[in-house]
Design a protein around this motif. Structure first.
Motif, PDB file in Angstrom:
ATOM      1  N   SER A 120       1.894  -4.480   6.744  1.00  0.00           N
ATOM      2  CA  SER A 120       2.767  -3.371   6.391  1.00  0.00           C
ATOM      3  C   SER A 120       3.865  -3.226   7.431  1.00  0.00           C
ATOM      4  O   SER A 120       3.607  -3.341   8.626  1.00  0.00           O
ATOM      5  CB  SER A 120       1.943  -2.083   6.314  1.00  0.00           C
ATOM      6  OG  SER A 120       2.739  -0.999   5.935  1.00  0.00           O
ATOM      7  N   PRO A 121       5.076  -2.938   6.969  1.00  0.00           N
ATOM      8  CA  PRO A 121       6.160  -2.747   7.935  1.00  0.00           C
ATOM      9  C   PRO A 121       6.024  -1.405   8.629  1.00  0.00           C
ATOM     10  O   PRO A 121       5.465  -0.465   8.083  1.00  0.00           O
ATOM     11  CB  PRO A 121       7.415  -2.774   7.053  1.00  0.00           C
ATOM     12  CG  PRO A 121       6.938  -2.265   5.737  1.00  0.00           C
ATOM     13  CD  PRO A 121       5.526  -2.763   5.597  1.00  0.00           C
ATOM     14  N   LEU A 135       0.801  -1.224   0.000  1.00  0.00           N
ATOM     15  CA  LEU A 135       0.000   0.000   0.000  1.00  0.00           C
ATOM     16  C   LEU A 135       0.832   1.271   0.000  1.00  0.00           C
ATOM     17  O   LEU A 135       0.353   2.323  -0.410  1.00  0.00           O
ATOM     18  CB  LEU A 135      -0.981  -0.005   1.173  1.00  0.00           C
ATOM     19  CG  LEU A 135      -2.103  -1.028   1.058  1.00  0.00           C
ATOM     20  CD1 LEU A 135      -3.004  -0.944   2.277  1.00  0.00           C
ATOM     21  CD2 LEU A 135      -2.896  -0.846  -0.213  1.00  0.00           C
ATOM     22  N   HIS A 136       2.082   1.191   0.391  1.00  0.00           N
ATOM     23  CA  HIS A 136       2.940   2.378   0.334  1.00  0.00           C
ATOM     24  C   HIS A 136       3.209   2.799  -1.115  1.00  0.00           C
ATOM     25  O   HIS A 136       3.678   3.905  -1.368  1.00  0.00           O
ATOM     26  CB  HIS A 136       4.262   2.117   1.064  1.00  0.00           C
ATOM     27  CG  HIS A 136       5.128   1.090   0.400  1.00  0.00           C
ATOM     28  ND1 HIS A 136       4.878  -0.266   0.522  1.00  0.00           N
ATOM     29  CD2 HIS A 136       6.198   1.220  -0.420  1.00  0.00           C
ATOM     30  CE1 HIS A 136       5.780  -0.931  -0.181  1.00  0.00           C
ATOM     31  NE2 HIS A 136       6.590  -0.048  -0.765  1.00  0.00           N
TER      32      HIS A 136
END
Length: 90
Positions: free
Chosen positions: A84-85, A57-58
């Motif tokens: 997500s990280p 998503l980034h």
């Protein structure tokens, strides 16, 4: 690689495709002669049980595009899992 490893279908869709509501027809669904009302009802039902978005998503360019994407996915799936990280592990 996904298809070879799992034997499952991976649809070649972009974030823009998904945000625009472009989703594949249900696999194995037989065509029917439903009325317009029945077709409309079926089109608004959830098509997928689960969507997993992993570390991606980034890559969506703007907050409005991200909202459009997530909104559309939320209307088509029962469970939306986002992995997500975190940029600051401490």
């Amino acid at each position: 690689a996904y298809n070879e490893r799992t034997g499952l279908v991976c649809y070649p869709l972009s974030f823009e495709d998904l945000a625009s509501g472009v989703l594949p027809a249900d696999q194995g669904e037989e065509p029917t002669d439903d009325s317009d009302e029945q077709k409309e009802e079926r089109d608004t039902t959830q098509k997928f049980d689960m969507v997993i978005c992993s570390f991606a998503l980034h890559l969506v360019d703007s907050p409005s595009q991200l909202f459009a994407l997530l909104w559309e996915l939320s209307t088509k799936t029962r469970w939306l899992i986002i992995i997500s990280p975190h940029k600051k592990p401490e």
